[in-house]
Design an enzyme around this catalytic site. Structure first.
Site, PDB file in Angstrom:
ATOM      1  CE  LYS A  53       0.599  -3.488   1.690  1.00  0.00           C
ATOM      2  NZ  LYS A  53       2.022  -3.445   1.626  1.00  0.00           N
ATOM      3  CD  GLN A  97       4.423  -5.813   0.321  1.00  0.00           C
ATOM      4  OE1 GLN A  97       3.721  -4.922  -0.069  1.00  0.00           O
ATOM      5  NE2 GLN A  97       4.933  -5.846   1.275  1.00  0.00           N
ATOM      6  CG  ASP A 120       4.656   1.656   2.560  1.00  0.00           C
ATOM      7  OD1 ASP A 120       3.736   1.812   3.427  1.00  0.00           O
ATOM      8  OD2 ASP A 120       5.282   1.328   1.920  1.00  0.00           O
TER       9      ASP A 120
END
Ligand code: NAD
Length: 283
Positions: A53, A97, A120
């Site tokens: 990422k 995460q 997200d």
């Protein structure tokens, strides 16, 4: 033999288009779009995801802020880290995460992320907006799947779509997005009794189960579009939820694993970060 929807190539195009938009944003507003990533602990898969990422964030010209907290961090420490990023005007997106180490309350941590920095698309406010069809941040994986479907040029209006899996991060938002594409949507899950028959009716199958080669050729209708979200680590390497070798001879379009939905998820994370930065300007 089905057409392969190449997630690697499509994600590259999305990233290259973003590069141009990110650069224009920086020229116009004199600041870099910034994505902050928090990783708690040393889960090897999470470390790889975070590394990829960060690499992709920098590739499109965004600034990446990475925070590595030790495995034994307290709830307070993790929440404080998220809180300071939430308050920082220079940060456009915050990604925690998952999974967090078992002793931490994941929901309490995520709840600190302001909805407008939720790259997200996991927060209740953003999921609620998606349900209502309002503009919002869409969870990266199902968002990427819609881009893959669009890339076929097919019209999905009125088609039967079957989503296998009902998780909050893939199955449920996927079903909502297919509904927005005017599909007739069925969601199958671990308690579905006649899954094979239902699946066989589908013009579009999205498999998000987490079981290697679960979707076999006898479950797929001739000419169906088959999207494989699954990532299963087996002794033969990464394997999807679809029996690719057999299903490719029946489907009209199919996504491979690896090189399918996976790279799209990262591209959509960057797209979401860009959209969050844009919305901040426009409020
Ligand atoms: P999850 O474990 O949260 O959900 C799995 C779903 O599958 C559940 O809703 C369950 O009801 C359903 N299921 C389980 N067994 C079943 C059965 N026998 N029959 C029918 N349904 C069954 O998983 P998730 O987070 O939604 O992820 C699913 C898969 O997608 C995993 O392999 C995961 O690694 C992968 N994934 C990939 C990406 C990507 O970027 N490509 C992103 C997220 C998840």
């Amino acid at each position: 033999m089905a057409n392969i929807i190449d997630g690697k190539a499509l994600s590259q195009k999305i990233k290259d288009d973003l590069k141009v938009k990110v650069d224009a944003f920086e020229q116009k507003y004199n600041r870099k779009i910034t994505l902050a990533v928090i990783l708690v602990g040393e889960n090897p898969a999470s470390q790889v995801y975070v590394k990829n990422k960060i690499k992709a964030t920098e590739y499109v010209g965004m600034k990446s802020l990475a925070f590595y907290l030790p495995e034994n961090s307290t709830q307070q420490e993790v929440e404080d880290a998220v809180r300071s990023l939430a308050a920082d005007d220079a940060v456009d997106g915050i990604l925690v995460q998952l999974p967090l180490p078992k002793h931490l309350n994941e929901n309490a941590v995520l709840d600190i992320i302001p909805a407008e920095k939720d790259v997200d698309g996991f927060l209740a406010e953003n999921v609620g907006k998606l349900t209502l069809g309002l503009p919002t941040t869409i969870a990266c994986t199902p968002f990427g799947v819609t881009k893959m479907l669009e890339s076929t040029g097919l019209n999905f209006s009125g088609k039967n779509a079957v989503v296998i899996g009902r998780s909050n991060i893939v199955g449920k938002p996927m079903a909502l997005l297919l509904l927005q594409m005017n599909c007739t949507v069925t969601v199958c899950h671990s308690k579905t009794t006649n899954l094979k028959e239902i699946c066989k009716q589908a013009d579009v199958v999205v498999a998000a189960i987490g079981r290697p080669k679960f979707v076999t050729a006898d479950m797929v209708k001739e000419g169906a579009v088959v999207i494989d979200v699954g990532i299963n680590r087996t002794e033969n390497g990464l394997v999807g939820d679809v029996d690719f070798d057999a299903v490719k001879d029946i489907a009209s379009y199919i996504t491979p694993v690896p090189g399918g939905v996976g790279p799209m998820t990262i591209a959509m994370l960057l797209e979401n970060t860009y959209l969050c930065a844009e919305r901040k300007i426009n409020v």
